[in-house]
Every structure is written in structure tokens, then in C-alpha cells.
Design an enzyme around this catalytic site. Structure first.
Site, PDB file in Angstrom:
ATOM      1  N   ARG A 164      40.135 -19.113  -8.507  1.00  0.00           N
ATOM      2  CA  ARG A 164      38.926 -19.079  -9.350  1.00  0.00           C
ATOM      3  C   ARG A 164      37.738 -18.486  -8.579  1.00  0.00           C
ATOM      4  O   ARG A 164      36.597 -18.914  -8.737  1.00  0.00           O
ATOM      5  CB  ARG A 164      38.565 -20.478  -9.874  1.00  0.00           C
ATOM      6  CG  ARG A 164      39.638 -21.136 -10.680  1.00  0.00           C
ATOM      7  CD  ARG A 164      39.962 -20.359 -11.957  1.00  0.00           C
ATOM      8  NE  ARG A 164      41.042 -21.024 -12.671  1.00  0.00           N
ATOM      9  CZ  ARG A 164      42.341 -20.763 -12.484  1.00  0.00           C
ATOM     10  NH1 ARG A 164      42.709 -19.834 -11.615  1.00  0.00           N
ATOM     11  NH2 ARG A 164      43.274 -21.397 -13.165  1.00  0.00           N
ATOM     12  N   SER A 236      38.241 -25.937 -19.034  1.00  0.00           N
ATOM     13  CA  SER A 236      38.315 -26.773 -17.833  1.00  0.00           C
ATOM     14  C   SER A 236      36.967 -26.777 -17.115  1.00  0.00           C
ATOM     15  O   SER A 236      36.499 -25.731 -16.671  1.00  0.00           O
ATOM     16  CB  SER A 236      39.400 -26.255 -16.892  1.00  0.00           C
ATOM     17  OG  SER A 236      40.660 -26.320 -17.496  1.00  0.00           O
ATOM     18  N   GLU A 332      34.046 -25.656 -12.267  1.00  0.00           N
ATOM     19  CA  GLU A 332      34.452 -24.289 -12.556  1.00  0.00           C
ATOM     20  C   GLU A 332      33.371 -23.606 -13.384  1.00  0.00           C
ATOM     21  O   GLU A 332      33.227 -22.389 -13.372  1.00  0.00           O
ATOM     22  CB  GLU A 332      35.788 -24.304 -13.327  1.00  0.00           C
ATOM     23  CG  GLU A 332      36.439 -22.961 -13.509  1.00  0.00           C
ATOM     24  CD  GLU A 332      37.842 -23.066 -14.072  1.00  0.00           C
ATOM     25  OE1 GLU A 332      38.217 -22.170 -14.838  1.00  0.00           O
ATOM     26  OE2 GLU A 332      38.559 -24.022 -13.750  1.00  0.00           O
TER      27      GLU A 332
END
Length: 337
Positions: A164, A236, A332
Site C-alpha cells: 500500500r 478498508s 490506509e
């Protein structure tokens, strides 16, 4: 080019927070983007480039300029008997790109079906799902340096991809705006289908193909994740933490049922959703903010939440996980304001 003042961003963030920006600019070509970057007023103002807003949490109104791309298009830039290179405009809806590739029989991104957002942001975030990340197929990324105005084509290695993460998220690098990405897809794809519930879902289909993988992924995601058009969310909220093998072994003695996945050498990835669920947050509401009943990784706007309220719930979750497991959860989602 489109320019708006005191513009509502409610449709530009998937939490559907009722925030505004002082200025909103939308460009359709690289030439229009260059005009914006060279503008003296723009250079003096706080600015933020956004995609579909599926990874943003606006804490307050934005006292600056929000920029958004309208550069679209999917073109074949190179082709062999084995591979095809697709040059994709940064504003293309990511799932439309996946659907197009699957319809042509080109493999590599089918596991990334139904991930919200736009193609340019997908390359920045290094989106991933079911054992596949976009870095696996990125051939190059075209981007403009916001400080020097120069265009650069980044190779895959130039993008410095990690979990990520990418070159474009590193605050030590000059900020860049992506205009196009090029994907290298296979005409004779191998399938990545051994990831947990995807493998199980595929047993319901007569054979494994690009189409059935895409259908299975979409089915799983719709079962686990709320539709942001119905219940505001950013998917998420936290990244799955990666811890040392030593730390994991200590936790396993205390929590024998703790799930895990191999990461880099000497590291273990632990599902953040499981950690959050063990702390009792799953399915609980905190005023106008909820933790989704089917997936503890997802924070939802129950109707009239504000950004700071979502951030407070997120911090409560981080504190609880740290206290119980000695693991730092990292968002995130990007906080703005």
C-alpha cells in the site's frame, strides 16, 4: 477546464462527508493540467489532487484548491503474442479497466475487481486484493512534477512499490500528478486463486477463467463490504500490520487462533480486521459512526457523521489494538485537514 468556488465535495468522497473546498478545478488534458500548475495563484495556494475520493477522510472544509482529472481512455500501446500493454487515463474508473481487460481475455488484474477509485490513484496506492497487487502489472506511470512542472515516465522500479505504498506517497519526494498508467497484461494468464475465501468461492463455478475469477471476487466483496452509495465508507480503513516473526510467536502463545500470512523474510502479516474484532468493535455503533457488522476493517458513516468523529473512532480502535496486541495499526485512509 472546469473551475468552481465554494464547491461541495460530498460526491467526491465515499464517506459522503458534507465538506466544501474553496476552489475546485477539473482538467481534461495534460495541457490544461500544465496551465493550472504554471498559474501563480495556484502556486501560492494549498492544493490537493484527488481521484474518486475512496481513500480520503476530510476532517474539515478544505481551504485551498482541489484538483481532479478527467483524462480518460484505454489504448493499446504495445502488443506481442504473449502480452498487451494498455495505456490508461488516470481518471478511468478502475473497475471499468478491469472489466475491459477481462472482456478481452487479458489477465493480471481480475483479482482487483470492484476496488473503488480511479486508475491513477490505484497506481499511487498500490491497490491489492486476493494475493495480487497492481505493482505486479504496472509497466510505467506518467506524471507531472508539481514543483518543476516537468513530465516524467516512471518505470515499475522507479515507483518504489511496497505494501500500500509507492514513490508517490513518500513525503520526501516532490509531489507528482499522474496522468496515465501503462499495464502489462497477459494473453495467456496464469491464475492466482489460492487466497482463502476466493479459492472456496471458485468451487461454485464449473471452471476457473478470468470471468469466473472476476465474478467470484465481486461476489465476495459485495458480501463483505457495504456499497458506499448506500452506506458511506472508504473500504478498508487500516492496513494489515506486518510484524516480526518473533513478535508473532509471542502472540500465538497467547492467542493460538491468530491468523497470519507470510510477508517479507522474517516478517508476518496479521489481518487487521481480526485484531479489531478481538477488541470488541465489530458491529458496534459510536454515535453516527459504525464499525461494519460484516467486516471490522470498515468504518461507516451512519448518516450524518463528520470527519473528526470518524477519526476519533479510528483512534479508539488503534489504542485498543495497541494495548492488547502491542501492534500499531496504520490508517490506509488519508486524513485531509
Amino acid at each position: 477546464m472546469r473551475i468552481e468556488q465554494n464547491y461541495s465535495l460530498e460526491k467526491h468522497n465515499t464517506f459522503h462527508l458534507p465538506v466544501k473546498t474553496r476552489w475546485f478545478m477539473e482538467y481534461e488534458t495534460e495541457e490544461e493540467l500544465q496551465r493550472i500548475l504554471h498559474d501563480e495563484y495556484f502556486q501560492e495556494c494549498l492544493s490537493l489532487h484527488i481521484g474518486g475520493g475512496s481513500n480520503l477522510l476530510f476532517i474539515n472544509d478544505y481551504n485551498g484548491i482541489i484538483i481532479h482529472s478527467r483524462i480518460k481512455g484505454i489504448f493499446i500501446s504495445a502488443e506481442t503474442d504473449e502480452y498487451v500493454s494498455l495505456r490508461v487515463g488516470a481518471a478511468e474508473i478502475w473497475d471499468d479497466v478491469v472489466a475491459y481487460a477481462v472482456s478481452k481475455g487479458w489477465g493480471g488484474i481480475e483479482n482487483l475487481s470492484l476496488i473503488p477509485g480511479e486508475a491513477g490513484a490505484a497506481a499511487i496506492q498500490n491497490i491489492g486484493a486476493y494475493g495480487v497487487e497492481i505493482k505486479d502489472v504496472i509497466e510505467s506511470v506518467e506524471a507531472y512534477n508539481q514543483l518543476t512542472f516537468e513530465k516524467r515516465t516512471f518505470t515499475n522500479s522507479d515507483c518504489e512499490y511496497g505494501y500500500r505504498n509507492s514513490y508517490f506517497k513518500n513525503e520526501h519526494h516532490d509531489p507528482h500528478i499522474i496522468t496515465y498508467i501503462t499495464l502489462r497484461l497477459s494473453k495467456n494468464p496464469g491464475f492466482s486463486v489460492n487466497y482463502g475465501n476466493l479459492k472456496e468461492e471458485l468451487t461454485k463455478y464449473p471452471e476457473v477463467t478470468l470471468e469466473t475469477i472476476r465474478e467470484a471476487v465481486i461476489t465476495i466483496r459485495r458480501q463483505k463490504l457495504p456499497d458506499p452509495e448506500v452506506l458511506g465508507n472508504a473500504g478498508s480503513f487500516f492496513m494489515n500490520p506486518i510484524i516480526t516473526a518473533e513478535h508473532f510467536e509471542k502472540l500465538k502463545k497467547q492467542f493460538p487462533e491468530i491468523p497470519s500470512y507470510p510477508a517479507s523474510e522474517g516478517k508476518i502479516k496479521v489481518p487487521a480486521g481480526w485484531l479489531i474484532e478481538q477488541c470488541g468493535f465489530k458491529g458496534k455503533n459510536h454515535g453516527p459512526v459504525g464499525v461494519y457488522e460484516k467486516q471490522a476493517l470498515v468504518l461507516v458513516n451512519l448518516g450524518d457523521a463528520r470527519g473528526h468523529e470518524i477519526a476519533l473512532v479510528a483512534e479508539s480502535i488503534r489504542t485498543a489494538v495497541k494495548d492488547r496486541f502491542d501492534i500499531e495499526l496504520m490508517p490506509e485512509v488519508k486524513y485531509v485537514g
